[in-house]
Structure formats: C-alpha cells, structure tokens
Write a protein that holds these residues in place. Structure first.
Motif, PDB file in Angstrom:
ATOM      1  N   ASN A 163       2.876   7.858   8.376  1.00 37.37           N
ATOM      2  CA  ASN A 163       3.513   6.902   7.474  1.00 37.37           C
ATOM      3  C   ASN A 163       3.988   7.546   6.175  1.00 37.37           C
ATOM      4  O   ASN A 163       4.429   6.843   5.263  1.00 37.37           O
ATOM      5  CB  ASN A 163       2.533   5.770   7.133  1.00 37.37           C
ATOM      6  CG  ASN A 163       2.200   4.924   8.340  1.00 37.37           C
ATOM      7  OD1 ASN A 163       3.033   4.737   9.221  1.00 37.37           O
ATOM      8  ND2 ASN A 163       0.974   4.414   8.400  1.00 37.37           N
ATOM      9  N   LEU A 164       3.882   8.868   6.098  1.00 38.37           N
ATOM     10  CA  LEU A 164       4.279   9.588   4.891  1.00 38.37           C
ATOM     11  C   LEU A 164       5.672  10.181   5.098  1.00 38.37           C
ATOM     12  O   LEU A 164       5.942  10.814   6.126  1.00 38.37           O
ATOM     13  CB  LEU A 164       3.271  10.695   4.577  1.00 38.37           C
ATOM     14  CG  LEU A 164       3.450  11.443   3.252  1.00 38.37           C
ATOM     15  CD1 LEU A 164       3.257  10.507   2.071  1.00 38.37           C
ATOM     16  CD2 LEU A 164       2.467  12.600   3.172  1.00 38.37           C
ATOM     17  N   THR A 181       0.817  -1.217   0.000  1.00 38.15           N
ATOM     18  CA  THR A 181       0.000   0.000   0.000  1.00 38.15           C
ATOM     19  C   THR A 181       0.851   1.268   0.000  1.00 38.15           C
ATOM     20  O   THR A 181       0.316   2.363   0.153  1.00 38.15           O
ATOM     21  CB  THR A 181      -0.927   0.010   1.227  1.00 38.15           C
ATOM     22  OG1 THR A 181      -0.129   0.004   2.422  1.00 38.15           O
ATOM     23  CG2 THR A 181      -1.836  -1.202   1.220  1.00 38.15           C
ATOM     24  N   THR A 182       2.170   1.111  -0.129  1.00 37.76           N
ATOM     25  CA  THR A 182       3.069   2.261  -0.142  1.00 37.76           C
ATOM     26  C   THR A 182       3.452   2.591  -1.583  1.00 37.76           C
ATOM     27  O   THR A 182       3.923   1.720  -2.321  1.00 37.76           O
ATOM     28  CB  THR A 182       4.332   1.977   0.681  1.00 37.76           C
ATOM     29  OG1 THR A 182       3.958   1.678   2.023  1.00 37.76           O
ATOM     30  CG2 THR A 182       5.253   3.183   0.683  1.00 37.76           C
ATOM     31  N   PHE A 183       3.246   3.838  -1.967  1.00 39.29           N
ATOM     32  CA  PHE A 183       3.513   4.256  -3.334  1.00 39.29           C
ATOM     33  C   PHE A 183       4.482   5.436  -3.327  1.00 39.29           C
ATOM     34  O   PHE A 183       4.690   6.095  -2.307  1.00 39.29           O
ATOM     35  CB  PHE A 183       2.213   4.634  -4.043  1.00 39.29           C
ATOM     36  CG  PHE A 183       1.271   3.478  -4.201  1.00 39.29           C
ATOM     37  CD1 PHE A 183       1.331   2.655  -5.308  1.00 39.29           C
ATOM     38  CD2 PHE A 183       0.327   3.195  -3.217  1.00 39.29           C
ATOM     39  CE1 PHE A 183       0.470   1.588  -5.450  1.00 39.29           C
ATOM     40  CE2 PHE A 183      -0.541   2.128  -3.341  1.00 39.29           C
ATOM     41  CZ  PHE A 183      -0.466   1.315  -4.470  1.00 39.29           C
ATOM     42  N   ASP A 213      13.560  21.932  -6.076  1.00 38.73           N
ATOM     43  CA  ASP A 213      12.120  22.042  -6.333  1.00 38.73           C
ATOM     44  C   ASP A 213      11.478  20.698  -6.651  1.00 38.73           C
ATOM     45  O   ASP A 213      10.326  20.644  -7.043  1.00 38.73           O
ATOM     46  CB  ASP A 213      11.860  23.029  -7.482  1.00 38.73           C
ATOM     47  CG  ASP A 213      12.578  22.636  -8.761  1.00 38.73           C
ATOM     48  OD1 ASP A 213      13.359  21.659  -8.735  1.00 38.73           O
ATOM     49  OD2 ASP A 213      12.379  23.307  -9.787  1.00 38.73           O
ATOM     50  N   ASP A 214      12.227  19.607  -6.489  1.00 42.55           N
ATOM     51  CA  ASP A 214      11.697  18.257  -6.692  1.00 42.55           C
ATOM     52  C   ASP A 214      11.489  17.588  -5.341  1.00 42.55           C
ATOM     53  O   ASP A 214      12.390  17.588  -4.496  1.00 42.55           O
ATOM     54  CB  ASP A 214      12.641  17.408  -7.547  1.00 42.55           C
ATOM     55  CG  ASP A 214      12.748  17.917  -8.972  1.00 42.55           C
ATOM     56  OD1 ASP A 214      11.709  18.351  -9.508  1.00 42.55           O
ATOM     57  OD2 ASP A 214      13.841  17.893  -9.545  1.00 42.55           O
ATOM     58  N   ILE A 215      10.316  17.015  -5.142  1.00 45.96           N
ATOM     59  CA  ILE A 215       9.984  16.351  -3.883  1.00 45.96           C
ATOM     60  C   ILE A 215       9.662  14.893  -4.175  1.00 45.96           C
ATOM     61  O   ILE A 215       8.750  14.591  -4.950  1.00 45.96           O
ATOM     62  CB  ILE A 215       8.784  17.032  -3.191  1.00 45.96           C
ATOM     63  CG1 ILE A 215       9.077  18.521  -2.970  1.00 45.96           C
ATOM     64  CG2 ILE A 215       8.469  16.357  -1.868  1.00 45.96           C
ATOM     65  CD1 ILE A 215       7.930  19.283  -2.345  1.00 45.96           C
ATOM     66  N   LEU A 216      10.419  13.990  -3.566  1.00 46.55           N
ATOM     67  CA  LEU A 216      10.198  12.556  -3.711  1.00 46.55           C
ATOM     68  C   LEU A 216       9.378  12.079  -2.519  1.00 46.55           C
ATOM     69  O   LEU A 216       9.814  12.182  -1.370  1.00 46.55           O
ATOM     70  CB  LEU A 216      11.534  11.819  -3.781  1.00 46.55           C
ATOM     71  CG  LEU A 216      11.482  10.320  -4.090  1.00 46.55           C
ATOM     72  CD1 LEU A 216      10.839  10.070  -5.439  1.00 46.55           C
ATOM     73  CD2 LEU A 216      12.890   9.725  -4.055  1.00 46.55           C
ATOM     74  N   ILE A 217       8.195  11.576  -2.790  1.00 48.19           N
ATOM     75  CA  ILE A 217       7.206  11.255  -1.755  1.00 48.19           C
ATOM     76  C   ILE A 217       7.018   9.747  -1.686  1.00 48.19           C
ATOM     77  O   ILE A 217       6.839   9.087  -2.708  1.00 48.19           O
ATOM     78  CB  ILE A 217       5.853  11.932  -2.074  1.00 48.19           C
ATOM     79  CG1 ILE A 217       6.058  13.411  -2.389  1.00 48.19           C
ATOM     80  CG2 ILE A 217       4.870  11.747  -0.926  1.00 48.19           C
ATOM     81  CD1 ILE A 217       4.888  14.055  -3.110  1.00 48.19           C
ATOM     82  N   ARG A 218       7.025   9.202  -0.467  1.00 46.59           N
ATOM     83  CA  ARG A 218       6.724   7.773  -0.264  1.00 46.59           C
ATOM     84  C   ARG A 218       5.726   7.644   0.875  1.00 46.59           C
ATOM     85  O   ARG A 218       5.942   8.185   1.972  1.00 46.59           O
ATOM     86  CB  ARG A 218       7.984   6.980   0.081  1.00 46.59           C
ATOM     87  CG  ARG A 218       8.942   6.808  -1.079  1.00 46.59           C
ATOM     88  CD  ARG A 218       9.872   5.643  -0.827  1.00 46.59           C
ATOM     89  NE  ARG A 218       9.163   4.373  -0.850  1.00 46.59           N
ATOM     90  CZ  ARG A 218       9.678   3.232  -0.408  1.00 46.59           C
ATOM     91  NH1 ARG A 218      10.884   3.208   0.115  1.00 46.59           N
ATOM     92  NH2 ARG A 218       8.973   2.122  -0.459  1.00 46.59           N
TER      93      ARG A 218
END
Length: 597
Positions: free
Chosen positions: A286-287, A198-200, A294-299
């Motif tokens: 959990n985020l 469920t983690t993207f 200016d780039d954000i890597l989100i998990r």
C-alpha cells in the motif's frame, strides 16, 4: 539601462583579439528606436534627445519604454522592473556583499570542505595531470533557502561542473535521466486509497544525492577539475591545486543518470516494483512513492512509511523528512478527509515581487473577453524587451502547466509572441499576473468520492475554429479524477481544420492519447478503470459522427484521426458524450471568457 558591447577580430590562426569595449546608457523613459553608434570609444552616453549625429554603424536598440496601453478598461504600465530581486550569486565576492551574507558564513566548508574530507575531490598538482587529460572548469552558485513563510533561513553553496568540453565515450556514455510527467505527479497526489484516514504523505530530501551515487562513468577516465578563482586552494609552494572528481557532480552530463541507477537499485532491493510507464514511480503493497531527482514524495500507511524512511536513511545517511508542505515550489496540504490540495501561492508571490507587480491592481479574469494573440498583434504597438518578456513567459508557463489550468489559454496566447513581443503582449502578460494576484490562494483540490466513483477519470474537450493569424484552431481539453484536474492543455492545432467538426475531432484525438496514458498508469499501480472514460464535447456533429459513423464531405479527409477514435471506442477506452457549451469546463481553454463564465 546600460549595455556593453565588445568588438573582436579573428586572425588567420584562429586567435580572438579584443579591439575595444564601448558602453551605451539609455534612458528608458524615452521611446528610443535607433541610435548611431560611433565605434569604438571608452564610454558613450546618449543624450536625452535620443540620437547621435556622429558617423558610424546603425544599431537598432530594443528598449522598454513607458508605453501606456489602454487594456481591459484600465491603463497598464507596460514596462518591467529593471532591478529584479537577485537571489543567486555567481561569486564569493557577490555573495558576501548581498543582504544574505550572514547566511553564507559556513557554506564553503559545508560544500568544498565536505567534498575534500569525503574524497569526492582528491587534490593533485599540475605536474600530476597527464597530457591527454583535460582540466574542466566549475562554477559556484550561492543562494539562500527560504522557509514556508518566505523568509531566508540558511545559505547554500553549490559547486557545479560547468565545462562544455564533455565528450561522449570519455566523460560519459549515456546522459538521459528520468523525470516524472507532471500528470503522473498529480495522479500520485490525487489517488484516493482504500482507507484515506490511515494514508499519510511525507517528503524525503536526500542530502548531497549525486555524490552518494555508487555508479561511475563506465569509461574509467579520470575527471580533472579546477575550483573557481575565489575558492581556489594552494599547495605549500603557492601553486593552485587541481582535483580528481570521484563522484558525479551537478552539471556533469550523466550525473542524474548515475544517481538514479543507484537509487533505483536500492528500491528494488527492498522489494519496490517500478511502474512500466512511469520509471520514477514505485509501489510496494500500500506504499507508493514518486521521485524527482533527490526529493521523494511518499504516500502510504504510517507504519510502512516509517519503515521505508528508516531503510532510506540507513542507505543514504542525512536525509531530511517532513510532512508534505512544499514540493517543487507548490504547497501541498492534507485535508481532514484524507485527500490533498496543491497551491502555487508562493510561486505567484515570487513572480509578483520579481516583476514589480506587488502593488498592482487586481483583475477578475486572466485575459480580456474576446482577446487572443491575433487581436494583440492587430494593435500594432511598439516592440518590447524580448529577454525579460521570455523570463516572465517562462514563469507563467510553469504555473499554468503545473497547477493553474484557468490561465492556460491566456498563457498560450502570450507564448506565441515570445520571439517578437509587443507592448500589447506585455500588458496581456501583466494582466495574467494581476489575475493571479487576486486568485493566488486557488488550488487543485481532490475530493473524497464514494467507493464506486473513486479514481474514475472524466474528460472535457473543446475547440475554437480558426482563431489564429495562420487560420489554425485552438484545442483545449482537461481530465479530472476525484473532482480534481490531473491533465490539461490549451494549444494551437498543428494542422488547419476546414470545419468546426474537424477542429473538435482533432481536440478529441489529442485528449484520447492522454486518456490512454492515464488509464495505463492507473492500471499499472492497481487502480484499473472499470468502464470507458467519458469525454464530453459540445459539438453535436462530432459526437453524432462517432455514434453513427456517417462519412460526409467535411470529414472524409481526416480518416487517420477518425479511425483512431473509432478504434478506442470499440476497445472500450473512451465514450464521447454531448454536453452543453455553458457546462463545458474546457471552454475556458479555447477562448477568453467574461466574469460570468
């Protein structure tokens, strides 16, 4: 190849007067060592015989000849492609004559027009500039943007603050902004969450980030700029306009810091907590996110990710988001089991194209067996073009330090000759690219682990004793998490080791410092290591010393490193263990190995 030289004289009043300009045209197919130049004339073409008998100053010209060096069992052309593919243009005229001119049609309005409409640039006349205000220059960069397939799909114009007359206390106060350590980025990608299915992962790109900063330079001074000549605008009388800059602009010393202050304040306002060790990493439930300009890597879970992206777009309108595919030139892929892989295929293809090695033969190893900088120097081959050599070395270093530990040793050896490269070093560089061509699809891959083994780090260290021209040893170490490397290094030791045991202890010392950092970062974001980190070493004497503490003549003079290691063992941070050389992964970071290894 044509080189232009200009002769100036400086007067007693400080003025610089140009006396003459002369040009030299050299045939790169002929080995040229030195020419006598007759100053100054308008044009000087050197004859194909390679010398001129006219009187004048002796100038040694460093050229790249077609030097064919038998290397690694085959003949390699050691020259570079002098017509490198240009994708960045520094004037409107260049851009409109380029193959990408159809992409630059609306770029001027998208950048300059946008700034004026949104009062980032406020036009003023020359008479409105105060006596104590300095006018700063700007540069326009025109370049295409490429999609996942490597095709140019749109053009970009970026206005850059290029003046060097930025004075601390007037134009800025602080200038340091935070950039994440690459190890922190790999930790962020490689962590196995409690529920991987469920983690993207998403990437958010904030449009025109710097000008969305609400923080301003604390000095309160007006910043006056002028546009490049081919983008200059004029008033009704035909006089050029100047502009008051109201927001940070790329190239301004404190632009990155002012933008980060704005973004970090927003993140904390929506209850994100920053890491104490990595200022660009934030966690909320959990985020987890990590920021690169200016780039954000989100998990995180899909619902929390969408809520965050909505809040981010509300505060900074115009963000673009996509499933993680490309980040800083690397390809990220989410595997079916919820883990990730990272590949630098596109970076490698760009390097092969830029340095004209697209049709080169493949190589099975990055460096011939038993080859290092010492053996390359011993070949006594002719000198190479330093500038182009350093350009390729920078490309290889980026690839080696971000995604390809298998070329780290070879790149460290060619890097030692960056100041005075020879054609043998050029051949070694090209061999690395030939190896990368064959292995361009290799990637860092994190694997799904049992819950009790998830996110546990393990390290391997090694050292090659005095394999340097100055009798220094080579250290190599690599750290794994979830079966994927998250940190590695291949470097020459700063001190001369007097024994193999000492060289191994120094390598252990360097590796331990990185282990401490990684353990603290993982603990800071909720993944504390339950046990000491095992460090595998293939030197029995070094491992036994830490087990017994027996002091001998070989180690009595390195007490600092020894005490540090013993302190971390006592604290339960590390646990050295012996491993056979054939099974030591770090062995490839200290020497060039054959295909069987």
């Amino acid at each position: 190849a044509t080189r232009s030289h200009q002769i100036y004289v400086t007067t007693t009043t400080g003025r610089h007067i140009k006396l003459a300009t002369y040009h030299i045209t050299i045939d790169l197919k002929i080995p040229v060592q030195a020419y006598k130049i007759q100053p100054p004339i308008d044009d000087l073409e050197l004859s194909s015989t390679g010398n001129s008998e006219s009187q004048g100053q002796d100038i040694t010209t460093n050229t790249t000849s077609l030097y064919n060096e038998p290397y690694g069992g085959s003949t390699i052309n050691a020259s570079y492609n002098t017509q490198m593919k240009q994708t960045t243009y520094y004037s409107k005229q260049q851009a409109m004559k380029s193959p990408y001119k159809h992409l630059f049609t609306n770029c001027e309005d998208d950048e300059i027009g946008y700034f004026i409409r949104n009062k980032v640039l406020i036009p003023i006349r020359r008479r409105d500039i105060r006596k104590n205000e300095h006018v700063h220059k700007t540069t326009a960069l025109w370049y295409p943007k490429f999609n996942e397939n490597g095709d140019a799909h749109k053009g970009k114009l970026r206005l850059v603050f290029s003046s060097s007359n930025q004075v601390k206390g007037i134009h800025y106060t602080l200038k340091s902004s935070h950039a994440p350590k690459w190890t922190s980025l790999l930790i962020h990608i490689g962590i196995q969450p409690p529920d991987p299915d469920t983690t993207f992962t998403r990437i958010a790109d904030i449009k025109k980030a710097y000008i969305q900063a609400t923080h301003k330079t604390p000095t309160g001074q007006r910043i006056i700029i002028m546009l490049p000549r081919d983008l200059q605008q004029y008033d009704e009388t035909g006089m050029p306009l100047y502009y008051v800059l109201t927001k940070p602009l790329y190239g301004k010393v404190d632009a990155g810091l002012l933008w980060q202050q704005t973004l970090f304040e927003f993140l904390q306002s929506i209850e994100f907590q920053p890491s104490t060790l990595e200022p660009t990493m934030f966690v909320k439930s959990n985020l987890r996110i990590i920021i690169w300009t200016d780039d954000i890597l989100i998990r995180g879970p899909s619902s929390q990710t969408q809520d965050f992206l909505f809040a981010l777009n509300t505060r900074f309108p115009g963000i673009t988001q996509n499933t993680s595919t490309w980040f800083l030139g690397h390809e990220l892929q989410r595997l079916p089991n919820g883990t990730h892989s990272m590949c630098s295929r596109r970076k490698i293809e760009e390097a092969l194209q830029r340095f004209d090695l697209e049709n080169a033969n493949h190589k099975d190893t990055p460096m011939s067996i038993n080859t290092n900088n010492k053996s390359l120097i011993a070949m006594q081959s002719p000198a190479a073009d330093t500038k182009v050599y350093q350009q390729l070395q920078g490309t290889l270093t980026y690839i080696a330090t971000t995604s390809r530990p298998d070329i780290a040793f070879a790149v460290s050896q060619t890097g030692q000759a960056a100041a005075q490269p020879t054609q043998a070093h050029v051949s070694a560089q090209k061999r690395i690219l030939q190896y990368l061509k064959k292995t361009k699809d290799y990637s860092i891959r994190f694997q799904l682990q049992p819950q009790h083994m998830a996110n546990i780090i393990t390290a391997y260290t090694d050292a090659s004793f005095q394999n340097n021209t100055k009798f220094r040893s080579q250290s190599g170490w690599i750290i794994f998490m979830n079966n994927g490397p998250i940190a590695w290094q291949s470097s020459t030791q700063k001190t001369i080791a007097c024994s193999t045991q000492e060289a191994e202890i120094i390598a252990l010392h360097d590796c331990t410092k990185m282990i401490i950092y990684i353990r603290n970062v993982l603990q800071d974001i909720g993944y504390k290591q339950p046990n000491p980190t095992i460090i595998y070493c293939d030197n029995t004497a070094a491992v036994q010393f830490f087990e017994t503490g027996l002091k001998t003549k070989r180690n009595m003079h390195i007490q600092r490193d020894i005490h540090f290691q013993q302190q971390e063992i006592a604290k339960g941070t590390i646990l050295p263990r012996y491993i056979n050389t054939a099974d030591n992964i770090a062995d490839q970071l200290t020497k060039s190995l054959g295909t069987l290894r």
